[in-house]
Design a protein around this motif. Structure first.
Motif, PDB file in Angstrom:
ATOM      1  N   PRO A  49       0.803  -1.225   0.000  1.00 37.40           N
ATOM      2  CA  PRO A  49       0.000   0.000   0.000  1.00 37.40           C
ATOM      3  C   PRO A  49       0.835   1.273   0.000  1.00 37.40           C
ATOM      4  N   ALA A  50       1.975   1.274   0.716  1.00 37.94           N
ATOM      5  CA  ALA A  50       2.784   2.502   0.788  1.00 37.94           C
ATOM      6  C   ALA A  50       3.311   2.883  -0.591  1.00 37.94           C
ATOM      7  N   GLY A  51       3.840   1.910  -1.320  1.00 34.74           N
ATOM      8  CA  GLY A  51       4.393   2.184  -2.647  1.00 34.74           C
ATOM      9  C   GLY A  51       3.311   2.596  -3.632  1.00 34.74           C
ATOM     10  N   PHE A  95       8.363  -1.525  -8.525  1.00 34.58           N
ATOM     11  CA  PHE A  95       8.986  -2.861  -8.495  1.00 34.58           C
ATOM     12  C   PHE A  95       8.590  -3.618  -7.233  1.00 34.58           C
ATOM     13  N   ASP A  96       8.419  -4.928  -7.361  1.00 34.10           N
ATOM     14  CA  ASP A  96       8.240  -5.757  -6.161  1.00 34.10           C
ATOM     15  C   ASP A  96       8.948  -7.083  -6.362  1.00 34.10           C
ATOM     16  N   LEU A  97       9.526  -7.581  -5.275  1.00 36.20           N
ATOM     17  CA  LEU A  97      10.216  -8.862  -5.393  1.00 36.20           C
ATOM     18  C   LEU A  97       9.232 -10.015  -5.601  1.00 36.20           C
ATOM     19  N   GLY A 149       1.597  -6.228  -1.302  1.00 33.20           N
ATOM     20  CA  GLY A 149       2.339  -6.387  -0.048  1.00 33.20           C
ATOM     21  C   GLY A 149       1.550  -7.122   1.026  1.00 33.20           C
ATOM     22  N   LEU A 150       1.550  -6.551   2.226  1.00 32.64           N
ATOM     23  CA  LEU A 150       0.932  -7.225   3.371  1.00 32.64           C
ATOM     24  C   LEU A 150      -0.595  -7.231   3.306  1.00 32.64           C
ATOM     25  N   VAL A 151      -1.179  -6.489   2.382  1.00 33.08           N
ATOM     26  CA  VAL A 151      -2.639  -6.601   2.271  1.00 33.08           C
ATOM     27  C   VAL A 151      -2.954  -8.005   1.731  1.00 33.08           C
ATOM     28  N   GLY A 180       6.086   4.410   4.229  1.00 30.33           N
ATOM     29  CA  GLY A 180       5.417   3.209   4.766  1.00 30.33           C
ATOM     30  C   GLY A 180       6.152   2.630   5.960  1.00 30.33           C
ATOM     31  N   TRP A 181       5.969   1.330   6.167  1.00 28.32           N
ATOM     32  CA  TRP A 181       6.523   0.678   7.362  1.00 28.32           C
ATOM     33  C   TRP A 181       8.042   0.750   7.410  1.00 28.32           C
ATOM     34  N   ILE A 182       8.727   0.759   6.267  1.00 29.55           N
ATOM     35  CA  ILE A 182      10.192   0.799   6.292  1.00 29.55           C
ATOM     36  C   ILE A 182      10.671   2.209   6.659  1.00 29.55           C
TER      37      ILE A 182
HETATM   38  C1  FAD Z   1      -0.260  -9.960  10.115  1.00 30.47           C
HETATM   39  C2  FAD Z   1      -0.702  -8.571   9.746  1.00 30.47           C
HETATM   40  C3  FAD Z   1      -2.048  -8.279   9.669  1.00 30.47           C
HETATM   41  C4  FAD Z   1      -2.469  -6.986   9.346  1.00 30.47           C
HETATM   42  N1  FAD Z   1      -3.801  -6.734   9.292  1.00 30.47           N
HETATM   43  C5  FAD Z   1      -4.215  -5.472   9.005  1.00 30.47           C
HETATM   44  C6  FAD Z   1      -5.607  -5.193   8.967  1.00 30.47           C
HETATM   45  O1  FAD Z   1      -6.458  -6.072   9.192  1.00 30.47           O
HETATM   46  N2  FAD Z   1      -5.965  -3.899   8.663  1.00 30.47           N
HETATM   47  C7  FAD Z   1      -5.034  -2.911   8.392  1.00 30.47           C
HETATM   48  O2  FAD Z   1      -5.403  -1.763   8.084  1.00 30.47           O
HETATM   49  N3  FAD Z   1      -3.708  -3.181   8.441  1.00 30.47           N
HETATM   50  C8  FAD Z   1      -3.294  -4.409   8.738  1.00 30.47           C
HETATM   51  N4  FAD Z   1      -1.954  -4.665   8.804  1.00 30.47           N
HETATM   52  C9  FAD Z   1      -1.015  -3.552   8.569  1.00 30.47           C
HETATM   53  C10 FAD Z   1      -0.750  -3.320   7.075  1.00 30.47           C
HETATM   54  O3  FAD Z   1      -0.503  -4.543   6.449  1.00 30.47           O
HETATM   55  C11 FAD Z   1       0.430  -2.347   6.921  1.00 30.47           C
HETATM   56  O4  FAD Z   1       0.057  -1.109   7.508  1.00 30.47           O
HETATM   57  C12 FAD Z   1       0.817  -2.079   5.475  1.00 30.47           C
HETATM   58  O5  FAD Z   1       0.819  -3.251   4.699  1.00 30.47           O
HETATM   59  C13 FAD Z   1       2.219  -1.449   5.395  1.00 30.47           C
HETATM   60  O6  FAD Z   1       2.436  -1.123   4.053  1.00 30.47           O
HETATM   61  P1  FAD Z   1       3.861  -1.045   3.351  1.00 30.47           P
HETATM   62  O7  FAD Z   1       3.557  -0.813   1.898  1.00 30.47           O
HETATM   63  O8  FAD Z   1       4.720  -0.104   4.078  1.00 30.47           O
HETATM   64  O9  FAD Z   1       4.547  -2.467   3.519  1.00 30.47           O
HETATM   65  P2  FAD Z   1       4.167  -3.901   2.882  1.00 30.47           P
HETATM   66  O10 FAD Z   1       2.703  -4.091   2.824  1.00 30.47           O
HETATM   67  O11 FAD Z   1       4.995  -4.861   3.658  1.00 30.47           O
HETATM   68  O12 FAD Z   1       4.724  -3.827   1.394  1.00 30.47           O
HETATM   69  C14 FAD Z   1       6.099  -3.851   1.105  1.00 30.47           C
HETATM   70  C15 FAD Z   1       6.339  -4.461  -0.259  1.00 30.47           C
HETATM   71  O13 FAD Z   1       7.738  -4.323  -0.578  1.00 30.47           O
HETATM   72  C16 FAD Z   1       8.207  -5.508  -1.193  1.00 30.47           C
HETATM   73  N5  FAD Z   1       9.656  -5.603  -1.009  1.00 30.47           N
HETATM   74  C17 FAD Z   1      10.333  -5.793   0.153  1.00 30.47           C
HETATM   75  N6  FAD Z   1      11.667  -5.840  -0.082  1.00 30.47           N
HETATM   76  C18 FAD Z   1      11.846  -5.660  -1.413  1.00 30.47           C
HETATM   77  C19 FAD Z   1      12.988  -5.642  -2.263  1.00 30.47           C
HETATM   78  N7  FAD Z   1      14.233  -5.782  -1.783  1.00 30.47           N
HETATM   79  N8  FAD Z   1      12.811  -5.480  -3.599  1.00 30.47           N
HETATM   80  C20 FAD Z   1      11.556  -5.342  -4.106  1.00 30.47           C
HETATM   81  N9  FAD Z   1      10.423  -5.372  -3.341  1.00 30.47           N
HETATM   82  C21 FAD Z   1      10.566  -5.516  -2.015  1.00 30.47           C
HETATM   83  C22 FAD Z   1       7.443  -6.608  -0.466  1.00 30.47           C
HETATM   84  O14 FAD Z   1       7.401  -7.796  -1.229  1.00 30.47           O
HETATM   85  C23 FAD Z   1       6.054  -5.969  -0.294  1.00 30.47           C
HETATM   86  O15 FAD Z   1       5.203  -6.278  -1.360  1.00 30.47           O
HETATM   87  C24 FAD Z   1      -1.515  -5.962   9.100  1.00 30.47           C
HETATM   88  C25 FAD Z   1      -0.157  -6.269   9.161  1.00 30.47           C
HETATM   89  C26 FAD Z   1       0.255  -7.560   9.493  1.00 30.47           C
HETATM   90  C27 FAD Z   1       1.720  -7.848   9.573  1.00 30.47           C
END
Ligand code: FAD
Length: 449
Positions: A13-15, A36-38, A44-46, A357-359
């Motif tokens: 979602p962040a990207g 890009f995604d690996l 991602g986490l959705v 995002g989370w990172i």
């Molecule tokens: C178990 C769990 C349940 C959750 N349930 C809910 C919920 O019910 N409701 C809610 O609102 N939130 C929920 N969340 C929180 C939500 O998932 C996060 O807030 C959100 O996904 C964070 O988004 P992000 O894009 O920062 O990270 P992510 O969703 O982790 O996305 C990061 C992406 O980067 C990719 N990536 C990583 N390293 C590399 C690399 N080296 N090269 C290329 N790509 C890479 C990964 O494959 C991934 O697709 C939950 C989280 C967890 C862990």
């Protein structure tokens, strides 16, 4: 400069929000974004974190799909930053990069016995039940009594997935091997332990209510765990969510549920001391009881209690992973940054490099929070226009040539849509929205049609 060529690493979602927001932002330059995604799948986490029995949250995928389906953001799945593409490639082809790589690992819990056979990280279990293609297909579900350590929503997800009647998951997107694994589980009792009290939980009200009303499962709380101090009262008075959750828990205390063959116990004021083993396998878990100190924090009481369990899951938070050539704060598990501008060791912004995002801010908060993050990051990216990179080969075809010349089997949006269609087709036969594909090779094969 008339065009921003932007690389976004991570299609969670962040990207996706960051890419969408920059397209919609007020600006006087054109934008061309490669995401890009690996993984061979976006979201991602959705897709790989949110529990399968949360279709309402999974529904956010529809909004993310609509962004990517517009056609103004190019998706490159199955491309890993650090191996398939490096920072030097990004500098060659883009003006800037945003890292949105999230978190996938468990944070550590340093207590004796945590490495015993039968002690697991919640993230690994989540990756299994959400069919992440890089994790094993089997999961050891042979414990009758299980401890889950943690008082956040991930702890509740894990506990619910462990205790739920597997047939009640048959309407979700879980593949057959996950259903069969859960069906083979002899579990009778899942115990969720929090270090603090009912007014200090990190759950959200909806998740808590859901966990206390799982079909075929008796939810149980211990009346002795209902302690409140001034700090708790302040939290109850000032925070609506806490007030609702305390009421939900008190209602359960006053109205015990009917006995069932499966039980979910919520324990408070338990600080984990040690996982105990027998023949190298988890056989019990030991806690020190805690009590409130007046401010809503807790101190140890010296009283030690032990519960017989055959498995322990720690749900004490996720942790980000370090990225090649990008400064990392290994204490917080995030990229070193200030409001999304990535910083070098001396605290200076590294031109062209951003995160979101989370990172960026650590693995806390809901999907919606990543939008606010993205707004902050892209506003800095736009402000910093004068310091963007000057790429040698900004042409959109150049990155495709680079990846192809290395034999990287990237998946574009139309190829992802083939995987998506196949998952839906598999689901259709069983009256489900989809059944997930879980094997990377199979996903690549399907993507090629
Ligand atoms: C178990 C769990 C349940 C959750 N349930 C809910 C919920 O019910 N409701 C809610 O609102 N939130 C929920 N969340 C929180 C939500 O998932 C996060 O807030 C959100 O996904 C964070 O988004 P992000 O894009 O920062 O990270 P992510 O969703 O982790 O996305 C990061 C992406 O980067 C990719 N990536 C990583 N390293 C590399 C690399 N080296 N090269 C290329 N790509 C890479 C990964 O494959 C991934 O697709 C939950 C989280 C967890 C862990």
């Amino acid at each position: 400069m008339s065009k921003l060529r932007l690389a976004v690493i991570g299609a969670g979602p962040a990207g996706i929000y960051a890419s969408d927001l920059i397209i919609k932002a007020q600006r006087d330059f054109d934008v061309s974004i490669d995401l890009f995604d690996l993984l061979p799948a976006p979201y991602g986490l959705v897709r790989y974190g949110v529990a399968p029995d949360h279709p309402r949250i999974k529904g956010i995928i529809k909004a993310l799909y609509e962004v990517l389906d517009r056609g103004d953001i190019r998706f490159f799945g199955n491309v890993q930053y650090g191996t398939d593409i490096k920072l030097s490639d990004l500098k060659k082809h883009y003006n800037a990069v945003i890292f949105a790589t999230g978190a996938i690992k468990d944070a550590d819990l340093n207590i004796p016995g945590i490495d015993l056979d039968g002690s697991y990280g919640a993230a690994d279990f989540v990756n299994w039940y959400d069919a992440h293609p890089d994790f094993p297909l089997t999961w050891p579900l042979n414990a009758k009594q299980i401890a889950v350590i943690g008082n956040g929503n991930v702890a509740l997800d894990v506990a619910r997935m462990l205790i739920k009647l597997p047939d009640d998951l048959l309407s979700t997107d879980i593949p057959e091997h996950v259903y069969e694994g859960l069906k083979s589980s002899p579990v009778t009792d899942v115990h969720v332990f929090g270090r603090r009290g009912p007014a200090q939980v990190k759950f959200s009200p909806l998740e808590l209510r859901e966990a206390l009303h799982v079909n075929g499962v008796q939810a149980i709380v211990d009346p002795a765990d209902f302690q409140f101090d001034q700090g708790s009262q302040d939290a109850i008075d000032s925070n609506n969510q806490i007030r609702v959750m305390v009421k939900t828990l008190e209602d359960l205390k006053e109205n015990p549920q009917q006995a069932q063959e499966r039980r979910l116990h919520l324990h408070f004021f338990h600080s984990p001391l040690e996982v105990i083993g027998e023949d190298g396998k988890v056989s019990a878990i030991k806690f020190e009881r805690t009590k409130l100190d007046g401010t809503g924090n807790v101190v140890g009481t010296g009283e030690v209690v032990e519960y017989p369990v055959q498995a322990v899951y720690r749900a004490v938070g996720y942790f980000g992973s370090e990225l090649d050539q990008i400064p990392f704060d290994s204490k917080a598990g995030v990229i070193s940054n200030e409001e999304g501008r990535v910083l070098d060791e001396s605290g200076k912004h590294i031109p062209g490099v951003y995160c979101t995002g989370w990172i960026k801010r650590g693995p806390v908060g809901l999907i919606g929070h990543t939008k606010a993050d993205a707004i902050e990051t892209i506003s800095h990216l736009i402000e910093d226009r004068a310091s963007w990179w000057n790429p040698e080969q900004p042409d959109e075809s150049a990155i495709v040539e680079t990846l192809s010349s290395r034999g990287v089997e990237f998946i574009d949006w139309s190829q992802w849509l083939r995987i998506d269609a196949q998952e839906r087709k598999l689901g259709e036969g069983e009256g489900r929205e989809r059944i997930k594909l879980f094997d990377r090779n199979q996903m690549l094969k399907v993507s090629k049609g």
